[in-house]
Write an enzyme that holds these catalytic residues in place. Sequence first.
Site, PDB file in Angstrom:
ATOM      1  N   ASN A  43      23.483  68.989  22.147  1.00 54.22           N
ATOM      2  CA  ASN A  43      24.042  70.058  22.977  1.00 54.22           C
ATOM      3  C   ASN A  43      25.447  69.689  23.430  1.00 54.22           C
ATOM      4  OD1 ASN A  43      22.635  68.114  24.552  1.00 54.22           O
ATOM      5  ND2 ASN A  43      22.516  69.503  26.288  1.00 54.22           N
ATOM      6  N   CYS A  54      23.562  74.762  22.126  1.00 50.76           N
ATOM      7  CA  CYS A  54      22.354  73.935  22.067  1.00 50.76           C
ATOM      8  C   CYS A  54      22.376  73.021  20.844  1.00 50.76           C
ATOM      9  CB  CYS A  54      21.115  74.817  21.973  1.00 50.76           C
ATOM     10  SG  CYS A  54      20.749  75.747  23.446  1.00 50.76           S
ATOM     11  N   GLU A  56      20.070  72.557  18.630  1.00 52.90           N
ATOM     12  CA  GLU A  56      19.511  73.174  17.417  1.00 52.90           C
ATOM     13  C   GLU A  56      20.563  74.008  16.701  1.00 52.90           C
ATOM     14  OE1 GLU A  56      18.381  73.129  20.514  1.00 52.90           O
ATOM     15  OE2 GLU A  56      16.241  73.548  20.614  1.00 52.90           O
ATOM     16  N   CYS A  95      18.208  80.062  20.190  1.00 52.93           N
ATOM     17  CA  CYS A  95      18.084  79.196  19.008  1.00 52.93           C
ATOM     18  C   CYS A  95      16.955  79.667  18.106  1.00 52.93           C
ATOM     19  CB  CYS A  95      17.856  77.749  19.428  1.00 52.93           C
ATOM     20  SG  CYS A  95      19.338  76.989  20.107  1.00 52.93           S
TER      21      CYS A  95
HETATM   22  N1  THU Z   1      19.371  72.889  25.408  1.00 51.86           N
HETATM   23  C1  THU Z   1      19.372  72.602  24.080  1.00 51.86           C
HETATM   24  O1  THU Z   1      20.313  72.014  23.549  1.00 51.86           O
HETATM   25  N2  THU Z   1      18.303  72.988  23.347  1.00 51.86           N
HETATM   26  C2  THU Z   1      17.181  73.558  23.860  1.00 51.86           C
HETATM   27  O2  THU Z   1      16.276  73.865  23.114  1.00 51.86           O
HETATM   28  C3  THU Z   1      17.081  73.816  25.291  1.00 51.86           C
HETATM   29  C4  THU Z   1      18.313  73.599  26.081  1.00 51.86           C
HETATM   30  C5  THU Z   1      20.517  72.452  26.219  1.00 51.86           C
HETATM   31  C6  THU Z   1      21.406  73.538  26.715  1.00 51.86           C
HETATM   32  C7  THU Z   1      22.043  72.883  27.931  1.00 51.86           C
HETATM   33  O3  THU Z   1      23.159  72.100  27.496  1.00 51.86           O
HETATM   34  C8  THU Z   1      20.978  71.925  28.421  1.00 51.86           C
HETATM   35  O4  THU Z   1      20.053  71.764  27.366  1.00 51.86           O
HETATM   36  C9  THU Z   1      20.240  72.420  29.654  1.00 51.86           C
HETATM   37  O5  THU Z   1      19.764  73.705  29.464  1.00 51.86           O
END
Ligand code: THU
Length: 138
Positions: A43, A54, A56, A95
């Site tokens: 992320n 994110c 993913e 995502c």
């Molecule tokens: N986040 C992800 O990268 N993937 C997920 O599936 C859930 C959330 C990140 C977004 C943000 O930078 C942090 O986690 C908190 O929400």
Amino acid sequence: MMEYKELVQIAIAARENAYAPYSHFKVGAALLAKDGRVFTGCNIECASYSPSNCAERTALFKAVSEGVREFSALAVLGWKEGEKCTGFAAPCGVCRQMLYEFCGTDMPVIMAKNEDELKVMTLGELLPEGFGPANLLG
Ligand code: THU
């Protein structure tokens, strides 16, 4: 086909690069392409919050931007910086939708606490009745 465990280890390493100075929640992803290549993601947050990406989608965008569009598995995990992982991090709704664009509903999504504690669901289970390319392209 690569073992789930190995894909999880790659996602754990990818999490190290997470840029999450606001949430401190660091996420790593590893997307296995059908050609055997693995695309990693983390992320990446932003001071104005909404442009944040994110893990993913970072992995998916890296792959698609390299011309790769067919995938066989995704591993994802996340937990707060400086803490121990206590729960599974499931892909967010955005995502799930973006993965639905390129991945089949039977693609396994491996959510992990560590390389031994896994929760595996298919993309179709995570996003039932998804709206996707077939709706527009036939
Ligand atoms: N986040 C992800 O990268 N993937 C997920 O599936 C859930 C959330 C990140 C977004 C943000 O930078 C942090 O986690 C908190 O929400």
